[in-house]
Design an enzyme around this catalytic site. Structure first.
Site, PDB file in Angstrom:
ATOM      1  CB  SER A  73      -0.926   0.015   1.221  1.00  0.00           C
ATOM      2  OG  SER A  73      -1.794  -1.084   1.204  1.00  0.00           O
ATOM      3  CD  GLN A  74      -0.553   7.151  -1.382  1.00  0.00           C
ATOM      4  OE1 GLN A  74      -1.734   6.832  -1.487  1.00  0.00           O
ATOM      5  NE2 GLN A  74      -0.113   8.351  -1.658  1.00  0.00           N
TER       6      GLN A  74
END
Length: 213
Positions: A73-74
């Site tokens: 994920s970011q």
């Protein structure tokens, strides 16, 4: 470059990236900043160039039939969700959606030796890769389990915190049943075509929404 120079280069990128996140006000909680500084993301993305690892982007790690199955994920979103999760040393945590293992390692650093992190995923290859990455980063204390996330993980329940790194259309009964009274559940919830990160706290026999993003 030699291995020593490679390692130094990765660590320079790592710390500079954490500095960048902090300058944006994303790493406000001291424990979360310490975790991001202590856990190198590149160990969980060994086949990705370091310059790409240390950017504020999600990185896809598995496709199937042209669809994204798993990703790292970011980082800024991870930090925001960890802040919403309100982890403390000693907490027992269940993560649904193992990904690369990076988020589990961050949480393990925050909860410390007195806590416990269990991360589960339904895909065996994802779990095996997460285990490999966690061991490489020195976090093999995290339990990486191949299981159906909708059933939670009763063998290690109850949990102080449960977090989903994958979107859900509803709240599975197992999640609130395996949450301690006063415990917190955090998940990206799909509502009428929109995805909203919602935090719930367990109050007696029901959940109460406490925060949204």
């Amino acid at each position: 470059m030699s291995n020593a120079l490679d390692d130094a280069h990765r660590e320079t990128l790592h710390q500079a990236f954490v500095d960048q996140l902090k300058s944006k006000g994303i790493l406000a909680a001291q424990g979360i900043e310490a975790a991001f500084r202590a856990v190198p993301r590149h160990l969980f993305l060994p086949d990705v160039e370091p310059e790409n690892v240390y950017c504020d982007d999600a990185i896809v790690t598995k496709y199937a039939d042209g669809m994204v199955i798993s990703s790292s994920s970011q980082p800024s979103l991870m930090a925001i969700m960890l802040e919403q999760l309100q982890l403390e040393p000693g907490h027992r945590v269940l993560e649904i959606g193992a990904g690369t293992g990076y988020n589990a390692a961050l949480m393990a650093h925050i909860v410390g030796n007195s806590g416990q992190v269990v991360t589960i995923d339904i895909d065996e290859d994802i779990v095996e890769n997460a285990r490999t990455h966690l061991a490489a980063a020195g976090f093999d204390v995290v339990q990486a389990i191949c299981a159906d996330g909708g059933l939670g993980y009763p063998a290690a329940a109850p949990f102080d915190r449960i977090i989903l790194t994958v979107s859900a259309g509803d709240i599975a009964p197992a999640w609130w049943k395996q949450l301690k009274p006063g415990g917190r559940l955090l998940l990206p919830l799909s509502l009428r075509g929109l995805q909203v990160v919602v935090a719930f706290e367990r109050a007696a026999d029901h959940l109460v929404s406490s925060a949204t993003t």
